[in-house]
Design a protein around this motif. Structure first.
Motif, PDB file in Angstrom:
ATOM      1  N   GLY A 301       0.818  -1.221   0.000  1.00 19.43           N
ATOM      2  CA  GLY A 301       0.000   0.000   0.000  1.00 19.43           C
ATOM      3  C   GLY A 301       0.848   1.267   0.000  1.00 19.43           C
ATOM      4  N   TRP A 302       2.086   1.133  -0.368  1.00 22.12           N
ATOM      5  CA  TRP A 302       3.011   2.288  -0.350  1.00 22.12           C
ATOM      6  C   TRP A 302       3.024   3.012  -1.689  1.00 22.12           C
ATOM      7  CZ3 TRP A 302       4.938   3.669   4.231  1.00 22.12           C
ATOM      8  CH2 TRP A 302       5.132   2.706   5.238  1.00 22.12           C
ATOM      9  N   THR A 303       2.842   4.323  -1.621  1.00 17.37           N
ATOM     10  CA  THR A 303       2.978   5.167  -2.808  1.00 17.37           C
ATOM     11  C   THR A 303       4.411   5.680  -2.851  1.00 17.37           C
ATOM     12  OG1 THR A 303       0.658   5.847  -2.601  1.00 17.37           O
ATOM     13  CG2 THR A 303       2.112   7.228  -3.987  1.00 17.37           C
ATOM     14  N   VAL A 304       5.132   5.303  -3.890  1.00 17.28           N
ATOM     15  CA  VAL A 304       6.545   5.702  -3.993  1.00 17.28           C
ATOM     16  C   VAL A 304       6.614   7.138  -4.481  1.00 17.28           C
ATOM     17  CG1 VAL A 304       8.761   5.245  -5.117  1.00 17.28           C
ATOM     18  CG2 VAL A 304       7.299   3.325  -4.426  1.00 17.28           C
ATOM     19  N   ILE A 305       7.203   8.019  -3.624  1.00 19.60           N
ATOM     20  CA  ILE A 305       7.330   9.432  -4.014  1.00 19.60           C
ATOM     21  C   ILE A 305       8.750   9.766  -4.508  1.00 19.60           C
ATOM     22  CG2 ILE A 305       5.458  10.171  -2.466  1.00 19.60           C
ATOM     23  CD1 ILE A 305       7.736  11.310  -0.604  1.00 19.60           C
ATOM     24  N   GLN A 306       9.713   8.907  -4.199  1.00 23.82           N
ATOM     25  CA  GLN A 306      11.105   9.128  -4.654  1.00 23.82           C
ATOM     26  C   GLN A 306      11.791   7.793  -4.828  1.00 23.82           C
ATOM     27  OE1 GLN A 306      14.151   8.432  -3.050  1.00 23.82           O
ATOM     28  NE2 GLN A 306      15.579  10.104  -3.450  1.00 23.82           N
ATOM     29  N   ASN A 307      12.596   7.687  -5.897  1.00 20.29           N
ATOM     30  CA  ASN A 307      13.343   6.436  -6.081  1.00 20.29           C
ATOM     31  C   ASN A 307      14.680   6.694  -6.769  1.00 20.29           C
ATOM     32  OD1 ASN A 307      13.590   3.581  -5.854  1.00 20.29           O
ATOM     33  ND2 ASN A 307      13.169   3.413  -8.071  1.00 20.29           N
ATOM     34  N   ARG A 308      15.729   6.125  -6.191  1.00 17.65           N
ATOM     35  CA  ARG A 308      17.072   6.149  -6.803  1.00 17.65           C
ATOM     36  C   ARG A 308      17.546   4.717  -6.878  1.00 17.65           C
ATOM     37  NH1 ARG A 308      19.357  11.249  -5.943  1.00 17.65           N
ATOM     38  NH2 ARG A 308      20.598  10.785  -7.791  1.00 17.65           N
ATOM     39  N   GLN A 309      18.157   4.364  -8.031  1.00 19.29           N
ATOM     40  CA  GLN A 309      18.639   2.976  -8.145  1.00 19.29           C
ATOM     41  C   GLN A 309      19.791   2.792  -9.128  1.00 19.29           C
ATOM     42  OE1 GLN A 309      15.028   0.962  -9.317  1.00 19.29           O
ATOM     43  NE2 GLN A 309      15.054   1.822 -11.378  1.00 19.29           N
ATOM     44  N   ASP A 310      19.983   3.737 -10.075  1.00 18.53           N
ATOM     45  CA  ASP A 310      21.056   3.535 -11.047  1.00 18.53           C
ATOM     46  C   ASP A 310      21.684   4.844 -11.549  1.00 18.53           C
ATOM     47  OD1 ASP A 310      18.985   4.494 -12.633  1.00 18.53           O
ATOM     48  OD2 ASP A 310      18.464   2.512 -13.423  1.00 18.53           O
ATOM     49  N   GLY A 311      21.208   5.966 -11.042  1.00 20.23           N
ATOM     50  CA  GLY A 311      21.765   7.250 -11.485  1.00 20.23           C
ATOM     51  C   GLY A 311      21.330   7.667 -12.870  1.00 20.23           C
ATOM     52  N   SER A 312      20.267   7.040 -13.373  1.00 20.62           N
ATOM     53  CA  SER A 312      19.835   7.323 -14.750  1.00 20.62           C
ATOM     54  C   SER A 312      19.131   8.669 -14.875  1.00 20.62           C
ATOM     55  CB  SER A 312      18.916   6.201 -15.252  1.00 20.62           C
ATOM     56  OG  SER A 312      17.793   6.075 -14.398  1.00 20.62           O
ATOM     57  N   VAL A 313      18.711   9.237 -13.754  1.00 21.77           N
ATOM     58  CA  VAL A 313      17.995  10.522 -13.809  1.00 21.77           C
ATOM     59  C   VAL A 313      18.765  11.574 -13.017  1.00 21.77           C
ATOM     60  CG1 VAL A 313      15.863  11.718 -13.122  1.00 21.77           C
ATOM     61  CG2 VAL A 313      15.728   9.468 -14.177  1.00 21.77           C
ATOM     62  N   ASN A 314      18.863  12.757 -13.618  1.00 18.02           N
ATOM     63  CA  ASN A 314      19.538  13.875 -12.966  1.00 18.02           C
ATOM     64  C   ASN A 314      18.608  14.513 -11.942  1.00 18.02           C
ATOM     65  OD1 ASN A 314      21.056  16.137 -12.319  1.00 18.02           O
ATOM     66  ND2 ASN A 314      20.386  17.273 -14.135  1.00 18.02           N
ATOM     67  N   PHE A 315      19.089  14.629 -10.694  1.00 13.80           N
ATOM     68  CA  PHE A 315      18.260  15.194  -9.634  1.00 13.80           C
ATOM     69  C   PHE A 315      18.642  16.635  -9.281  1.00 13.80           C
ATOM     70  CE2 PHE A 315      15.278  12.140  -7.502  1.00 13.80           C
ATOM     71  CZ  PHE A 315      15.374  11.139  -8.460  1.00 13.80           C
ATOM     72  N   GLY A 316      19.585  17.187 -10.050  1.00 14.09           N
ATOM     73  CA  GLY A 316      19.928  18.590  -9.837  1.00 14.09           C
ATOM     74  C   GLY A 316      18.987  19.465 -10.646  1.00 14.09           C
ATOM     75  N   ARG A 317      17.803  19.713 -10.113  1.00 13.39           N
ATOM     76  CA  ARG A 317      16.756  20.352 -10.909  1.00 13.39           C
ATOM     77  C   ARG A 317      16.167  21.588 -10.238  1.00 13.39           C
ATOM     78  NH1 ARG A 317      14.204  16.879 -15.125  1.00 13.39           N
ATOM     79  NH2 ARG A 317      15.473  14.996 -15.271  1.00 13.39           N
ATOM     80  N   ALA A 462      20.895  14.040   5.808  1.00 14.65           N
ATOM     81  CA  ALA A 462      20.450  13.109   4.772  1.00 14.65           C
ATOM     82  C   ALA A 462      20.303  13.895   3.476  1.00 14.65           C
ATOM     83  CB  ALA A 462      19.116  12.483   5.168  1.00 14.65           C
ATOM     84  N   ASN A 463      20.703  13.238   2.388  1.00 11.98           N
ATOM     85  CA  ASN A 463      20.665  13.937   1.092  1.00 11.98           C
ATOM     86  C   ASN A 463      20.213  12.975  -0.008  1.00 11.98           C
ATOM     87  OD1 ASN A 463      21.088  16.229  -0.524  1.00 11.98           O
ATOM     88  ND2 ASN A 463      23.169  15.537  -1.093  1.00 11.98           N
ATOM     89  N   PRO A 464      18.979  12.415   0.106  1.00 14.73           N
ATOM     90  CA  PRO A 464      18.515  11.378  -0.826  1.00 14.73           C
ATOM     91  C   PRO A 464      18.453  11.830  -2.280  1.00 14.73           C
ATOM     92  CG  PRO A 464      17.112  11.458   1.123  1.00 14.73           C
ATOM     93  CD  PRO A 464      17.995  12.679   1.162  1.00 14.73           C
ATOM     94  N   ASN A 465      18.354  13.135  -2.506  1.00 13.01           N
ATOM     95  CA  ASN A 465      18.310  13.626  -3.886  1.00 13.01           C
ATOM     96  C   ASN A 465      19.668  14.149  -4.379  1.00 13.01           C
ATOM     97  OD1 ASN A 465      15.591  12.978  -3.959  1.00 13.01           O
ATOM     98  ND2 ASN A 465      14.881  15.054  -3.482  1.00 13.01           N
ATOM     99  N   GLY A 466      20.705  13.722  -3.695  1.00 18.57           N
ATOM    100  CA  GLY A 466      22.048  14.177  -4.097  1.00 18.57           C
ATOM    101  C   GLY A 466      22.549  13.514  -5.368  1.00 18.57           C
ATOM    102  N   ARG A 467      23.847  13.765  -5.671  1.00 18.07           N
ATOM    103  CA  ARG A 467      24.439  13.190  -6.894  1.00 18.07           C
ATOM    104  C   ARG A 467      24.655  11.700  -6.717  1.00 18.07           C
ATOM    105  NH1 ARG A 467      27.673  17.637  -7.217  1.00 18.07           N
ATOM    106  NH2 ARG A 467      26.807  19.037  -8.767  1.00 18.07           N
ATOM    107  N   TYR A 468      24.438  10.965  -7.826  1.00 20.47           N
ATOM    108  CA  TYR A 468      24.588   9.520  -7.787  1.00 20.47           C
ATOM    109  C   TYR A 468      26.037   9.146  -8.109  1.00 20.47           C
ATOM    110  CZ  TYR A 468      23.114   4.638  -8.213  1.00 20.47           C
ATOM    111  OH  TYR A 468      22.949   3.293  -8.031  1.00 20.47           O
ATOM    112  N   TYR A 469      26.743   8.527  -7.140  1.00 19.31           N
ATOM    113  CA  TYR A 469      28.143   8.095  -7.354  1.00 19.31           C
ATOM    114  C   TYR A 469      28.184   6.588  -7.504  1.00 19.31           C
ATOM    115  CZ  TYR A 469      29.936  12.725  -6.132  1.00 19.31           C
ATOM    116  OH  TYR A 469      30.224  14.056  -6.118  1.00 19.31           O
ATOM    117  N   TRP A 470      28.682   6.132  -8.650  1.00 16.12           N
ATOM    118  CA  TRP A 470      28.776   4.698  -8.914  1.00 16.12           C
ATOM    119  C   TRP A 470      29.851   4.086  -8.020  1.00 16.12           C
ATOM    120  CZ3 TRP A 470      25.177   2.711 -12.092  1.00 16.12           C
ATOM    121  CH2 TRP A 470      25.279   1.355 -12.440  1.00 16.12           C
ATOM    122  N   GLY A 471      29.476   3.071  -7.268  1.00 13.80           N
ATOM    123  CA  GLY A 471      30.466   2.368  -6.439  1.00 13.80           C
ATOM    124  C   GLY A 471      30.433   2.756  -4.978  1.00 13.80           C
ATOM    125  N   GLY A 472      29.739   3.838  -4.613  1.00 15.33           N
ATOM    126  CA  GLY A 472      29.600   4.160  -3.191  1.00 15.33           C
ATOM    127  C   GLY A 472      30.545   5.231  -2.687  1.00 15.33           C
TER     128      GLY A 472
END
Ligand SMILES: [Ca+2]
Length: 512
Positions: A301-317, A462-472
């Motif tokens: 029953g969860w509505t997903v409002i944010q998702n990050r998983q592969d860096g495919s989308v730019n979040f600097g908007r 916490a910065n969930p909408n930050g830049r996506y770094y491959w590898g951690g």
């Protein structure tokens, strides 16, 4: 020349007399002739020689005054042997000095010159010389010839000496030239040797390089090239898969379930129990929109409002982009339905609207690059409207990730920690600064430095909408502004680790 009268007056037998007189006569004649010849010859030759100093002295002072040694009575000086005169005037031979006769010595046999004269019948009588006058005449004749010859020879000699001089000069010049050439050759040889040594060194260096370094360098370059090639191949594969992913929402290749509701919880209650993309309509005055519903986690029953998983989308908007939402809600997982969530932000307007339907809870889940998972759940989650700058209110933390939103970064203390608390903060984007960092410089904004739109304070724990770094793990140098701008949850992995996965889901809060 006449015979002395004493010799004739002595009385002797006639045969004996004739024999003795003949012998004595001959002896006297010979002696006279010799003496005359000697004297004349000496004077003549001296004239010819132009004077002989030693010879002249010998004749005058031939005897030492201290040791005068007169000749024994009757003994005559032996005739002097003279070598023939040198052919040309000037220089020539020196006359041999007269030898003093040995005192009381044995009488040496007389030796007479046999050149230029005729021999006597009896040997012991010596040589019968020509008279001085004949000799003089002969010699004068000879001398005329000789003088002519000498006169003839002299210019030749002079020219010869001249030519020999020039030849000598030429020869010495040639010698000097030869020496110069030799020195030049030596210098050239030295230079050539130096060059050849240098050349040899260079050759060795180049050869070593060619033999050792270049092959290894080529090997390394080849490896680098291979690595680059494989990386390019991977990138190409990623790009093509991304292109596929992008195409599917555009053509809507997956069927949207007919079940709908105000939000995902209502859909779940209506029977939509699979996690996929649904259409929801929280407010009847607004058009329905697509959202990804998680129907499995913690009863669904969860509505997903944010998702990050592969860096495919730019979040600097921008503000508007965050206001209306962006990214890809879901894609076709292969079963004809959009069961694979994409990276997206639902939009502050929609989030605000849903959270204002009633009490709402939020689940923040994250996963590191070793597939470790933690979560933070807030039983109270509300976002105000745009007029209130989408202000955030959270409460009732439960979970394993750490209560970053309410308590700030656990590694910080005092003011430093409180300025990282997100609860109560306004929403900020790089083009709309509502953060808790008051700075005169307009570039000193949290959203600008930390890479995303968020409820920044000064600035984040916490910065969930930050830049996506491959590898951690990433570093200060890799960050655009030297700040921890990754997909960060400080209370779990601190500042310099960016999550592999991060999602925020909301659903109505059930108080039971
Ligand atoms: Ca500010």
């Amino acid at each position: 020349m006449s015979l002395p009268g004493g010799f004739i007056k002595r009385r002797v037998p006639p045969e004996r007399l004739s024999q003795l007189s003949m012998a004595k006569l001959l002896r006297v004649v010979v002696l006279l002739v010799l003496c005359t010849t000697a004297v004349w010859c000496a004077s003549d030759y001296d004239e010819e020689d132009g004077g002989d100093e030693t010879g002249g002295k010998n004749t005058e002072t031939s005897v030492d005054a201290r040791g005068h040694r007169p000749l024994p009575a009757g003994q005559k000086l032996p005739p002097t042997r003279r070598p023939p005169a040198p052919p040309v005037s000037g220089g020539g031979y020196r006359a041999r000095p007269t030898k003093a006769p040995a005192r009381g010595g044995k009488k040496e046999p007389l030796v007479f010159p046999d050149s230029g004269g005729c021999k006597h019948l009896q040997d012991e009588l010596g040589v019968l010389c020509p008279t001085g006058c004949e000799l003089r005449t002969n010699l004068l004749k000879q001398s005329r010839n000789v003088k002519n010859s000498v006169a003839n020879i002299r210019p030749k000699l002079e020219s010869l000496s001249h030519s020999s001089n020039s030849i000598f000069k030429y020869a010495s010049l040639l010698g000097e030239k030869f020496k110069e050439r030799q020195e030049l050759n030596k210098e050239n040889e030295n230079l050539i040797n130096e060059y050849s040594i240098e050349l040899e060194e260079q050759y060795t260096y180049i050869k070593e390089n060619v033999d050792n370094n270049i092959p290894s360098n080529i090997r390394i370059l080849r490896q680098v090239l291979e690595n680059l090639r494989s990386k390019i191949q991977k990138l190409e594969a990623t790009i093509s898969s991304q292109v596929e992913n992008c195409r599917s929402p555009c053509v809507t290749s997956c069927n949207i379930p007919v079940v709908s509701g105000k939000e995902c919880e209502e859909i779940y209650r209506k029977g939509g129990e699979t996690s996929e993309m649904y259409l929801i309509q929280p407010d009847a005055f607004f058009r329905p929109y697509k959202v990804y519903c998680d129907m499995t986690t913690q009863d669904g029953g969860w509505t997903v409002i944010q998702n990050r998983q592969d860096g495919s989308v730019n979040f600097g908007r921008t503000w508007d982009s965050y206001k209306n939402g962006f990214g890809n809600v879901a894609s076709n997982g292969g079963k004809g339905v959009c069961d694979t969530p994409g990276e997206y932000w639902l939009g502050n307007e929609r989030i605000s609207q849903i959270t204002n339907l009633g009490p709402t809870e939020a689940l923040i889940e994250m996963e590191d690059w070793d597939n470790n998972k933690v979560s933070a759940k807030y039983t109270g989650f509300t976002v105000q409207n745009e007029a209130n700058k989408y202000q955030l209110s959270v409460s009732g933390y439960q979970g394993t990730a750490g209560n970053a939103l309410m308590e700030g970064a656990s590694e910080l203390r005092g003011e430093n920690r409180t300025m990282t608390i997100h609860n109560g903060m306004f929403f900020s984007t790089y083009d709309r600064d509502n953060d808790g960092w008051l700075h005169a410089d307009p570039n000193k904004q949290c959203a600008k430095e930390d890479g995303g739109g968020w409820w920044y304070n000064r600035c984040h724990s916490a910065n969930p909408n930050g830049r996506y770094y491959w590898g951690g793990y990433y570093t200060y140098d890799m960050a655009k502004h030297g700040t921890d701008d990754g997909v960060v949850w400080m209370n779990w992995k601190k500042s310099w680790y960016s999550m592999k996965k991060m999602s925020i889901k909301i659903r109505p809060f059930f108080s039971n």
